[in-house]
Design an enzyme around this catalytic site. Structure first.
Site, PDB file in Angstrom:
ATOM      1  N   ARG B 289       0.861  -1.178   0.000  1.00 36.76           N
ATOM      2  CA  ARG B 289       0.000   0.000   0.000  1.00 36.76           C
ATOM      3  C   ARG B 289       0.898   1.229   0.000  1.00 36.76           C
ATOM      4  O   ARG B 289       1.936   1.249   0.669  1.00 36.76           O
ATOM      5  CB  ARG B 289      -0.887   0.015   1.255  1.00 36.76           C
ATOM      6  CG  ARG B 289      -1.992  -1.015   1.265  1.00 36.76           C
ATOM      7  CD  ARG B 289      -3.106  -0.683   0.273  1.00 36.76           C
ATOM      8  NE  ARG B 289      -4.170  -1.682   0.238  1.00 36.76           N
ATOM      9  CZ  ARG B 289      -4.256  -2.655  -0.678  1.00 36.76           C
ATOM     10  NH1 ARG B 289      -3.345  -2.764  -1.627  1.00 36.76           N
ATOM     11  NH2 ARG B 289      -5.282  -3.495  -0.648  1.00 36.76           N
ATOM     12  N   GLU B 318      -2.463   7.531  -4.677  1.00 40.11           N
ATOM     13  CA  GLU B 318      -2.882   7.000  -5.985  1.00 40.11           C
ATOM     14  C   GLU B 318      -4.408   6.900  -6.038  1.00 40.11           C
ATOM     15  O   GLU B 318      -5.033   6.742  -4.981  1.00 40.11           O
ATOM     16  CB  GLU B 318      -2.266   5.605  -6.202  1.00 40.11           C
ATOM     17  CG  GLU B 318      -2.917   4.554  -5.302  1.00 40.11           C
ATOM     18  CD  GLU B 318      -2.315   3.169  -5.415  1.00 40.11           C
ATOM     19  OE1 GLU B 318      -1.096   3.032  -5.304  1.00 40.11           O
ATOM     20  OE2 GLU B 318      -3.108   2.223  -5.570  1.00 40.11           O
ATOM     21  N   HIS B 338      -0.430   0.138  -9.785  1.00 44.00           N
ATOM     22  CA  HIS B 338      -1.158  -0.812  -8.947  1.00 44.00           C
ATOM     23  C   HIS B 338      -1.729  -1.981  -9.767  1.00 44.00           C
ATOM     24  O   HIS B 338      -2.950  -2.209  -9.763  1.00 44.00           O
ATOM     25  CB  HIS B 338      -2.274  -0.091  -8.164  1.00 44.00           C
ATOM     26  CG  HIS B 338      -2.619  -0.805  -6.881  1.00 44.00           C
ATOM     27  ND1 HIS B 338      -3.123  -0.184  -5.773  1.00 44.00           N
ATOM     28  CD2 HIS B 338      -2.514  -2.126  -6.539  1.00 44.00           C
ATOM     29  CE1 HIS B 338      -3.326  -1.071  -4.813  1.00 44.00           C
ATOM     30  NE2 HIS B 338      -2.967  -2.254  -5.252  1.00 44.00           N
TER      31      HIS B 338
END
Lengths: 375, 375
Positions: B289, B318, B338
């Site tokens: 994360r 993000e 991601h």
């Protein structure tokens, strides 16, 4: 991590290497060795600290100029060259009868006229094996990058498009190299199955690859015992290892990794016919020589989605690849500029081996990696 | 490779799901399940073909609108959400007393108010484990990319600079992740040592990594037996496996891989202090994360060369990362948006698990992956 900033001071020998020594191997005069590129402060002392050698070093941080080279190799006993230095009849004739050894800091020797070397009774050193792991690393990296759409997705971030990108369950997805509960088998295929392919296979097995096929020089005898040993080493994860024809390599592989020698015999062996037979979700990696893959056919295969993606460390015609090259227009083509062996550890190993080779050749001793010219 | 082009036809249930069935688990009226995203033609039938369910599907190929969601979840027995759907008191209150289960298609559940779920006696499904291999793959990929300067070297090719690039023995070199004869040991360090870290270690061992250290939640009891089993599995290649403090993790690792949960407790755990202690040739990977890494500190570390490079699948803030983000100015920072779990195989596995979870929760049966809310 070796230091790479320092460089030795002059184009010529260190002062103490001028000293005359008495040796059973060489005459009382130091033997001249021409070095076509500064090998850095960790390696140059292998040569410069020897009293029986007179080191002449190309002083610039770029490829050695031909004129300088031809002028300086006259009377040399050994020459340490890079892949950019052409070792042909002119080179060897100019060096003259003192020459005993040519040592290239490369695993390939396309730039060396082997017939001329053999005819003159010279020895040739090269640097195999030391780059095996670095190239195996980059082969796996390129396979993963091709599967995971890295060129495309890095561009999304770089160009500030990430905020606008809509997540969805299958957005930006690619085929997974490793096995999953939903797809528990994976076949890796190698074109060429030497040391680097074998090291790449070892890595791939840890990602869950279950089957390995390879195609190698059809004129070489089958290596059943070797393959049995490799299979045994990776069991139970690896279920099978087989030598196959090109057609099977194309049809059955989820990942095709090209790790075969360059040259005329293998030119464009990966062509339109091969690419059309590949699986739609398969990826192609070339970490060998650009000539093995027909670039136009690959660009077409990517454009028309015959295959999922490609990872290339080499391209035919490199380094003259301009920004409008057809492969650079394909978002699924991940290209790095021939950095397969570009790690400090490996280049240090290659430089050390090249230096040790030239010393062994000049002294008439064993060279740690000498090419067998008899075959 | 699942098809991802098809989509089911309407925002609501398939015709046959309107049929009333007799079941010991549910009332004679079909239970309403709201699905916040089309899961594709391979997975949706798990829900739409059940006669005891009435499926209400968000019809667009983008994140579900809150207004639509709140309107449609009234009276639902189950809701299948994505990480973009906030499951808070408002959500649960609006759904009302029929709600039995929330199923999220994600391994994380930061978007779900666990206290509210527990207080109301609801069940929560999530999708751990299925993405383990996909994220382990990308962790290794990012470590290799960071070591081999991929962002920098791909740009050389893309921008047509390759022809002008001067080869030299150490040009474009980076640190080698795998071991070599010249540097026969490598330490991989994990922040967090769950399933994904362990799968990443399995892969790293095949690259020659010799030592593994990790730092995990200090309040958890040590897992000596587990570690002994993992070490044994990778012997003789792996020489040691140790739980260490953060200071040791920073100082001893050649590669640091962040694979710990997000949230307040781990926020900016990789900060300036940590980065300053890292080895100069070490690389940092974050595939967990974004909040775990202080982006400004990392940009400074790269700019001032405290570390060699970074590979990031996630960044704090993000997807709102604009093209002028400090990390995008660092050539040694390799960033993908991601995509850790973005493979067809894994997303199919996650979607299937999320669908199975919601069915199990509605029927009062076993859910294949239910979060234990008692701890």
């Amino acid at each position: 991590m070796p230091s790479t900033n320092g460089s030795i001071a002059s184009t010529s020998r260190a002062p103490h290497s001028r000293l005359t020594t008495i040796s059973s191997h060489v005459s009382s005069k130091p033997s001249k060795v021409v070095v076509c590129r500064d090998l850095g402060p960790d390696v140059m002392p292998i040569l410069t600290e020897r009293k029986d050698l007179e080191v002449v070093l190309w002083p610039e941080d770029r490829a050695c100029e031909r004129e300088w080279l031809l002028k300086n190799i006259k009377g040399a006993a050994g020459v340490l060259v890079m892949i950019t230095d052409i070792v042909n009849e002119e080179f060897l004739e100019t060096a003259g009868p003192n020459l005993r050894v040519v040592s290239t800091m490369s695993v390939g020797y396309e730039h060396v006229d082997l017939k001329q070397i053999a005819k003159r009774g010279l020895r040739l050193g090269y640097t195999p094996a030391v780059l095996t792991d670095a190239v195996a690393d980059i082969s796996i990296m390129l396979a993963l990058m091709a599967g995971r759409n890295v060129n495309e997705t890095m561009a999304i971030v770089r160009e500030g498009q990430w905020p606008k990108f809509t997540w969805s369950p299958f957005a930006m997805c690619g085929p997974q190299i490793s096995t999953t509960a939903h797809s528990p088998s994976r076949t890796i295929g190698f074109l060429g199955f030497g040391r680097i392919s074998q090291a790449t296979l070892s890595r791939a097995v840890s990602f869950g690859v279950t089957d390995c096929i390879y195609h190698s020089n059809p004129s070489s005898p089958p290596k059943l015992e070797r393959d049995q040993a490799i299979l045994k080493q990776h069991q139970p994860q690896l279920k099978s290892l087989r030598s196959v024809d090109l057609d099977t390599l194309a049809r059955e592989s989820d990942v095709v990794i090209v790790l075969a020698p360059g040259g005329e015999k293998t030119k464009h062996i990966i062509n339109e016919e091969f690419l059309r037979k590949m699986k739609k979700h398969a990826v192609l990696v070339n970490a060998a020589r650009g000539t093995l893959v027909d670039s136009d056919a690959l660009a077409k295969a990517l454009r028309e989605k015959w295959i999922w993606g490609a990872g290339l460390d080499v391209i035919e015609g490199e380094p003259n690849i301009s920004a409008d090259h057809p492969l650079l227009k394909e978002p699924r083509c991940n290209i790095v500029p021939h950095i397969g062996s570009a790690t400090f550890e490996t280049r240090l190993g290659m430089a050390t081996l090249a230096a040790d080779n030239v010393v062994g050749g000049i002294l008439g001793d064993k060279m740690p990696a000498e090419l067998d010219l008899s075959s």
